[in-house]
Write a protein that holds these residues in place. Sequence first.
Motif, PDB file in Angstrom:
ATOM      1  N   PHE A 175      59.274  -0.801 -27.545  1.00  0.00           N
ATOM      2  CA  PHE A 175      58.191  -0.807 -26.567  1.00  0.00           C
ATOM      3  C   PHE A 175      56.885  -1.098 -27.297  1.00  0.00           C
ATOM      4  CE2 PHE A 175      56.505   3.538 -27.328  1.00  0.00           C
ATOM      5  CZ  PHE A 175      57.550   4.086 -28.062  1.00  0.00           C
ATOM      6  N   ARG A 178      54.088   1.225 -20.150  1.00  0.00           N
ATOM      7  CA  ARG A 178      53.810   2.145 -19.026  1.00  0.00           C
ATOM      8  C   ARG A 178      52.578   1.669 -18.250  1.00  0.00           C
ATOM      9  NH1 ARG A 178      55.794   7.403 -20.593  1.00  0.00           N
ATOM     10  NH2 ARG A 178      57.919   6.981 -21.293  1.00  0.00           N
ATOM     11  N   PHE A 201      50.530  16.827 -31.475  1.00  0.00           N
ATOM     12  CA  PHE A 201      50.878  15.784 -32.448  1.00  0.00           C
ATOM     13  C   PHE A 201      50.460  16.330 -33.804  1.00  0.00           C
ATOM     14  CE2 PHE A 201      49.870  13.453 -28.536  1.00  0.00           C
ATOM     15  CZ  PHE A 201      51.051  12.752 -28.352  1.00  0.00           C
ATOM     16  N   GLY A 247      46.990   6.725 -28.632  1.00  0.00           N
ATOM     17  CA  GLY A 247      48.079   5.748 -28.614  1.00  0.00           C
ATOM     18  C   GLY A 247      48.544   5.571 -27.180  1.00  0.00           C
ATOM     19  N   SER A 249      62.271   2.790 -23.451  1.00  0.00           N
ATOM     20  CA  SER A 249      63.062   1.661 -23.946  1.00  0.00           C
ATOM     21  C   SER A 249      63.105   1.734 -25.475  1.00  0.00           C
ATOM     22  CB  SER A 249      62.424   0.378 -23.416  1.00  0.00           C
ATOM     23  OG  SER A 249      62.050  -0.453 -24.438  1.00  0.00           O
ATOM     24  N   GLN A 266      52.739  -0.234 -28.029  1.00  0.00           N
ATOM     25  CA  GLN A 266      51.645   0.744 -27.967  1.00  0.00           C
ATOM     26  C   GLN A 266      50.350   0.072 -28.378  1.00  0.00           C
ATOM     27  OE1 GLN A 266      52.662   4.058 -30.555  1.00  0.00           O
ATOM     28  NE2 GLN A 266      53.665   5.132 -28.876  1.00  0.00           N
ATOM     29  N   GLY A 286      49.572   8.032 -22.459  1.00  0.00           N
ATOM     30  CA  GLY A 286      49.460   8.012 -23.919  1.00  0.00           C
ATOM     31  C   GLY A 286      49.068   9.355 -24.490  1.00  0.00           C
ATOM     32  N   ASP A 330      65.619   5.467 -27.930  1.00  0.00           N
ATOM     33  CA  ASP A 330      65.397   5.892 -26.541  1.00  0.00           C
ATOM     34  C   ASP A 330      66.030   4.857 -25.634  1.00  0.00           C
ATOM     35  OD1 ASP A 330      63.800   8.056 -27.130  1.00  0.00           O
ATOM     36  OD2 ASP A 330      61.901   7.007 -26.807  1.00  0.00           O
ATOM     37  N   ARG A 346      62.220   3.120 -31.145  1.00  0.00           N
ATOM     38  CA  ARG A 346      62.782   4.484 -31.196  1.00  0.00           C
ATOM     39  C   ARG A 346      64.173   4.484 -30.613  1.00  0.00           C
ATOM     40  NH1 ARG A 346      57.752   8.199 -28.959  1.00  0.00           N
ATOM     41  NH2 ARG A 346      56.206   7.220 -30.282  1.00  0.00           N
ATOM     42  N   HIS A 404      55.710   4.306 -34.031  1.00  0.00           N
ATOM     43  CA  HIS A 404      54.473   4.309 -33.252  1.00  0.00           C
ATOM     44  C   HIS A 404      53.460   3.443 -34.005  1.00  0.00           C
ATOM     45  CE1 HIS A 404      53.371   8.378 -35.457  1.00  0.00           C
ATOM     46  NE2 HIS A 404      53.852   7.468 -36.270  1.00  0.00           N
ATOM     47  N   GLU A 424      47.161   1.482 -30.471  1.00  0.00           N
ATOM     48  CA  GLU A 424      46.494   2.575 -31.165  1.00  0.00           C
ATOM     49  C   GLU A 424      44.994   2.351 -31.098  1.00  0.00           C
ATOM     50  OE1 GLU A 424      48.605   4.666 -32.373  1.00  0.00           O
ATOM     51  OE2 GLU A 424      47.390   6.048 -33.537  1.00  0.00           O
ATOM     52  N   SER A 471      50.617   4.537 -34.945  1.00  0.00           N
ATOM     53  CA  SER A 471      49.725   5.425 -35.700  1.00  0.00           C
ATOM     54  C   SER A 471      49.649   5.156 -37.212  1.00  0.00           C
ATOM     55  CB  SER A 471      50.090   6.887 -35.423  1.00  0.00           C
ATOM     56  OG  SER A 471      49.894   7.173 -34.066  1.00  0.00           O
ATOM     57  N   GLU A 490      52.392   9.405 -17.327  1.00  0.00           N
ATOM     58  CA  GLU A 490      51.902   9.630 -18.694  1.00  0.00           C
ATOM     59  C   GLU A 490      51.557   8.280 -19.327  1.00  0.00           C
ATOM     60  OE1 GLU A 490      54.705  11.801 -21.236  1.00  0.00           O
ATOM     61  OE2 GLU A 490      54.076  10.441 -22.824  1.00  0.00           O
TER      62      GLU A 490
HETATM   63  C1  FA5 Z   1      52.782   8.722 -29.962  1.00  0.00           C
HETATM   64  O1  FA5 Z   1      53.508   7.762 -30.222  1.00  0.00           O
HETATM   65  C2  FA5 Z   1      51.528   8.980 -30.772  1.00  0.00           C
HETATM   66  N1  FA5 Z   1      51.537   8.167 -31.928  1.00  0.00           N
HETATM   67  C3  FA5 Z   1      50.315   8.730 -29.908  1.00  0.00           C
HETATM   68  C4  FA5 Z   1      49.070   9.227 -30.538  1.00  0.00           C
HETATM   69  C5  FA5 Z   1      48.246   8.338 -31.217  1.00  0.00           C
HETATM   70  C6  FA5 Z   1      48.712  10.569 -30.428  1.00  0.00           C
HETATM   71  C7  FA5 Z   1      47.074   8.780 -31.798  1.00  0.00           C
HETATM   72  C8  FA5 Z   1      47.537  11.017 -31.028  1.00  0.00           C
HETATM   73  C9  FA5 Z   1      46.743  10.121 -31.707  1.00  0.00           C
HETATM   74  P1  FA5 Z   1      54.083   9.427 -27.826  1.00  0.00           P
HETATM   75  O2  FA5 Z   1      55.386   9.562 -28.499  1.00  0.00           O
HETATM   76  O3  FA5 Z   1      53.758  10.383 -26.765  1.00  0.00           O
HETATM   77  O4  FA5 Z   1      52.868   9.508 -28.889  1.00  0.00           O
HETATM   78  O5  FA5 Z   1      53.952   7.936 -27.245  1.00  0.00           O
HETATM   79  C10 FA5 Z   1      52.747   7.468 -26.698  1.00  0.00           C
HETATM   80  C11 FA5 Z   1      53.025   6.733 -25.398  1.00  0.00           C
HETATM   81  O6  FA5 Z   1      53.983   5.696 -25.617  1.00  0.00           O
HETATM   82  C12 FA5 Z   1      53.652   7.593 -24.324  1.00  0.00           C
HETATM   83  O7  FA5 Z   1      52.671   8.289 -23.612  1.00  0.00           O
HETATM   84  C13 FA5 Z   1      54.336   6.571 -23.468  1.00  0.00           C
HETATM   85  O8  FA5 Z   1      53.375   5.948 -22.599  1.00  0.00           O
HETATM   86  C14 FA5 Z   1      54.777   5.560 -24.452  1.00  0.00           C
HETATM   87  N2  FA5 Z   1      56.188   5.710 -24.835  1.00  0.00           N
HETATM   88  C15 FA5 Z   1      56.756   6.649 -25.632  1.00  0.00           C
HETATM   89  N3  FA5 Z   1      58.069   6.428 -25.787  1.00  0.00           N
HETATM   90  C16 FA5 Z   1      58.345   5.323 -25.063  1.00  0.00           C
HETATM   91  C17 FA5 Z   1      59.530   4.557 -24.831  1.00  0.00           C
HETATM   92  N4  FA5 Z   1      60.685   4.842 -25.388  1.00  0.00           N
HETATM   93  N5  FA5 Z   1      59.446   3.471 -24.022  1.00  0.00           N
HETATM   94  C18 FA5 Z   1      58.260   3.118 -23.460  1.00  0.00           C
HETATM   95  N6  FA5 Z   1      57.105   3.774 -23.662  1.00  0.00           N
HETATM   96  C19 FA5 Z   1      57.140   4.864 -24.449  1.00  0.00           C
END
Ligand code: FA5
Length: 347
Positions: A211, A319, A253, A314, A208, A213, A288, A202, A200, A174, A215, A176, A286
């Motif tokens: 992907f 998405r 989290f 994040g 995927s 993000q 973030g 996934d 990841r 991530h 932050e 983060s 969803e």
């Molecule tokens: C996190 O990765 C946290 N680091 C987010 C965060 C940051 C929380 C700061 C609090 C403070 P999560 O695993 O839910 O959270 O991923 C965040 C977003 O990334 C998801 O909501 C989704 O939109 C996207 N995401 C997660 N996994 C995947 C994936 N495999 N492929 C595409 N998008 C993804």
Amino acid sequence: MNDELMKGMQEVRASFERALADAATTEALEEVRVRCMGKKGALTALLRSLGRLSAEERPAAGQDLNALRDEMEEKLSSRRRQLRDAENEAREAGERIDVTLPSRGRPAGAFHPVLQTLHELAEIMVGLGYSVALGPEKEEEHYNFDCLNMPSWHPARDMQDTFYFPDGTLLRTHTSPVQVRSMLKYGAPLRIVCPGKVYRRDNDPTHSPMFNQMEGLLIDRDVSFAVLKGTIGAAVNAFFGRTLKNRFRASYFPFTEPSMELDIECVVCGGRDPRCRVCKGTGWLEAGGMGMVHPEVVRAGGIDPDRYNGFAFGLGLDRMAMLKYGIGDLRLLFDGNVSYFLSGRDA
Ligand code: FA5
């Protein structure tokens, strides 16, 4: 007429004519004018010498000198016209457009929808006073997990089962880790966003292995959850160009407390199509995770959590791109089949 004056006039005329013929540019012509007719010029010297003539000689000599001056001025301006026309013609010949040249053409290709999304969201956040910070994709376990309250035994690590290198570093799971890196580097107060690739284990229509993000981190005094909600709402509405319904679901989290997940109204069907390929009929997608930064994370960033607090979020950029462009399968973003984007239909 006074012989001396007549001789002087002949010399002035002769040298003027020679200089006039030699002057090949308007600039050179101006030098001729100054040299012959300027304050210190030869003609002016002759005009001054009138004072030395007798009262009887002076009127006729004066008339002759005036006639010579008029003649020189006339010749100067006609030569100036000639030279200027020639100069203009030469310049225009150089500037002429060759209409037979091949066109430059349009640049091939365009920004990828995810990159477009990344640019737009980063620009919106910069407009809200955030700076862009970047971090390494090959990350240390320490920043990716430990600093974020996820020691090696923590079950939250399982959700991000990931790709390690033999030296113990990993592909970040991530964005983060940039939180602690930025706090250590810039201190408080702080407002940054960090867009970038994450990895990841996934693989399905909405997950995927690689992907993107973005932050976001704000550290200041007395920051409330309301500021986080307002900031995210403003950014999402600016990105989609209209006010969207959103909801915050309680989540978990290890690095935020309280933690929330942001869902936004499905921009494709607005929740009206049970077969919607984007929201699968739920009406929500969803976007973030977010929350108030855990005091231990603030401390790991070298900042006193009793004086400063803040929020972090994040967003999943892929998405967001899916939502904005109505893309039903996340993997289409990476499989290189452009017909989907050209036709707007499932490939
Ligand atoms: C996190 O990765 C946290 N680091 C987010 C965060 C940051 C929380 C700061 C609090 C403070 P999560 O695993 O839910 O959270 O991923 C965040 C977003 O990334 C998801 O909501 C989704 O939109 C996207 N995401 C997660 N996994 C995947 C994936 N495999 N492929 C595409 N998008 C993804």
